[in-house]
Scaffold this active site. Structure first.
Site, mmCIF file in Angstrom:
data_model
loop_
_atom_site.group_PDB
_atom_site.id
_atom_site.type_symbol
_atom_site.label_atom_id
_atom_site.label_comp_id
_atom_site.label_asym_id
_atom_site.label_seq_id
_atom_site.Cartn_x
_atom_site.Cartn_y
_atom_site.Cartn_z
ATOM 1 N N GLU A 185 32.610 50.401 42.213
ATOM 2 C CA GLU A 185 33.314 50.593 43.492
ATOM 3 C C GLU A 185 34.552 51.461 43.345
ATOM 4 O OE1 GLU A 185 33.587 47.132 46.079
ATOM 5 O OE2 GLU A 185 32.355 45.974 44.674
ATOM 6 N N TYR A 274 42.601 28.760 49.771
ATOM 7 C CA TYR A 274 42.307 27.579 48.968
ATOM 8 C C TYR A 274 41.447 26.644 49.825
ATOM 9 C CZ TYR A 274 42.665 23.989 45.461
ATOM 10 O OH TYR A 274 42.359 23.085 44.468
ATOM 11 N N TYR A 278 35.834 32.670 45.198
ATOM 12 C CA TYR A 278 35.561 32.863 43.774
ATOM 13 C C TYR A 278 36.842 32.604 42.994
ATOM 14 C CZ TYR A 278 37.380 37.593 44.813
ATOM 15 O OH TYR A 278 38.145 38.651 45.244
ATOM 16 N N PHE A 281 41.935 35.013 40.442
ATOM 17 C CA PHE A 281 43.013 35.092 41.432
ATOM 18 C C PHE A 281 42.985 36.418 42.186
ATOM 19 C CE2 PHE A 281 47.440 35.512 42.919
ATOM 20 C CZ PHE A 281 47.553 34.314 43.595
ATOM 21 N N HIS A 282 43.018 36.314 43.510
ATOM 22 C CA HIS A 282 43.017 37.488 44.374
ATOM 23 C C HIS A 282 43.831 37.185 45.625
ATOM 24 C CE1 HIS A 282 39.583 34.967 45.489
ATOM 25 N NE2 HIS A 282 39.689 35.449 46.710
#
Length: 368
Positions: A185, A274, A278, A281-282
């Site tokens: 990407e 939260y 997935y 951490f994003h």
């Protein structure tokens, strides 16, 4: 570093090949059933089969492009906005090709129309394909009932953490590694801050699957960090506060410029989910004008990054591991079946909340 795609013939050929591949897969799609249909977000999710493997197609009606900042390649290869007026041939007025009145009353008129469509400037829908789709994907997209759970630190350790560790293996997060390290990407990357000797502070920003890449009012980006020691909000500690602030400030400083300031720093809603979808951490980056996100921006799902930073001042050395987090969980989520259903029942009983009666006004409530 802001990514500036090179609009060469090689790039064009690659895009055409990708388009042909996606179209070929969708042509093979054999419909099985509707997973969900949402009239508010204008999204339908379908389950089917492609080459004997389960697949999910989601189709979302796109927004009108009049009076919008539309990104398209300029002559120098950068991605710049083009401003369309209401007089544009694809506007909601001039784009009407067929019209049928439903009814009218005094000054009010209702009707249905067929609009002029163009894949570049006014596409009909945004299409997402997941193939092969796992049972986790199917449960995620399938219509379901939702519940509020108070996740105490003890419940996290006993019920949630084993699941998080299981879902954090390399196989399940291969697509994340492909973006971070394998060039996947790369043509979609909006901003990349990467230092080989300082991966801790490195991150990349690219469009989320929920954005059509056209309507700036519906701007939806995601920032993925290179750190792999933080899986979710739970792993944030006080010593991560400065790190989080630096990323947040870079996002607000850089992203508006990537779109010629069609969106301003104070028009970006920056938050953490939260439970996340997935466990790498994003951070979500969304135009505040974008209201059609359903539960994605609702209380019980989204935590503003400002609030997360502020809370780290008060949670002690273990940070969010010390906090009880209340959030919404769907019955199709693995965590519901792995123990959160029992925890909700236990919490309601401890709070003195009576059980829902089996019959209400003569109707059974057992499957409600």
């Amino acid at each position: 570093m802001i990514n500036k795609p090179n609009m060469s013939s090689e790039t064009t050929s690659k895009e055409e090949a990708n388009n042909a591949e996606l179209l070929s897969l969708i042509r093979k799609f054999q419909f099985t059933r509707v997973l969900d249909s949402n009239p508010q977000t204008k999204v339908i999710s379908l389950l089917g089969i492609i080459d004997d493997k389960e697949a999910i197609i989601t189709a979302e009606k796109t927004h009108f492009t009049f009076d919008e900042n539309i990104r398209r390649p300029s002559q120098d290869g950068t991605s710049t906005p083009v401003f369309y007026q209401c007089e544009n041939e694809y506007s909601c007025v001039n784009g009407i090709e067929e019209l049928k009145e439903i009814t009218s009353n005094d000054i009010y008129h209702w009707g249905l129309s067929v609009m002029k469509q163009n894949i570049k400037y006014n596409p009909t829908a945004k299409i997402n394909l997941i193939w092969p789709a796992t049972e986790v994907h199917i449960r995620k997209y399938e219509q379901q009932n939702f519940h509020l759970i108070r996740e105490t630190p003890e419940i996290y350790t006993r019920v949630v953490e084993p699941y998080v560790n299981e879902m954090s293996n390399n196989k399940r997060l291969k697509w994340v590694d492909n973006i971070l390290y394998e060039g996947a990407e790369a043509d979609r990357i909006v901003f990349k801050d990467y230092q080989e000797d300082n991966k801790r502070d490195s991150f990349v920003v690219l469009p989320d699957m929920k954005w059509d890449g056209i309507n700036i009012d519906a701007l939806y980006l995601v920032a993925i960090v290179y750190r792999d020691d933080i899986k979710s909000l739970r792993d944030l500690r006080p010593n991560d506060q400065e790190w989080l602030i630096n990323i947040y400030n870079k996002i607000k400083s850089v992203i508006p410029g990537c779109y010629n300031y069609a969106v301003h720093p104070d028009e970006l809603r920056v938050f953490i989910h939260y439970q996340p979808s997935y466990y790498h951490f994003h951070i979500h980056i969304v135009n505040v004008k974008h209201a059609g996100l359903g539960n994605g921006i609702a209380a019980g799902k989204a935590i503003l990054i400002d609030d997360a930073i502020e809370l780290l001042n008060y949670l002690g050395p273990k940070g969010f591991m010390n906090k009880t987090l209340t959030y919404v969980i769907g019955e199709n989520h693995d965590l519901w079946k792995r123990g959160l259903e029992r925890e909700v029942e236990k919490q309601l009983k401890e709070d003195g909340i009576p059980k829902v009666p089996k019959l209400v006004n003569g109707f059974s409530m057992e499957n409600q």
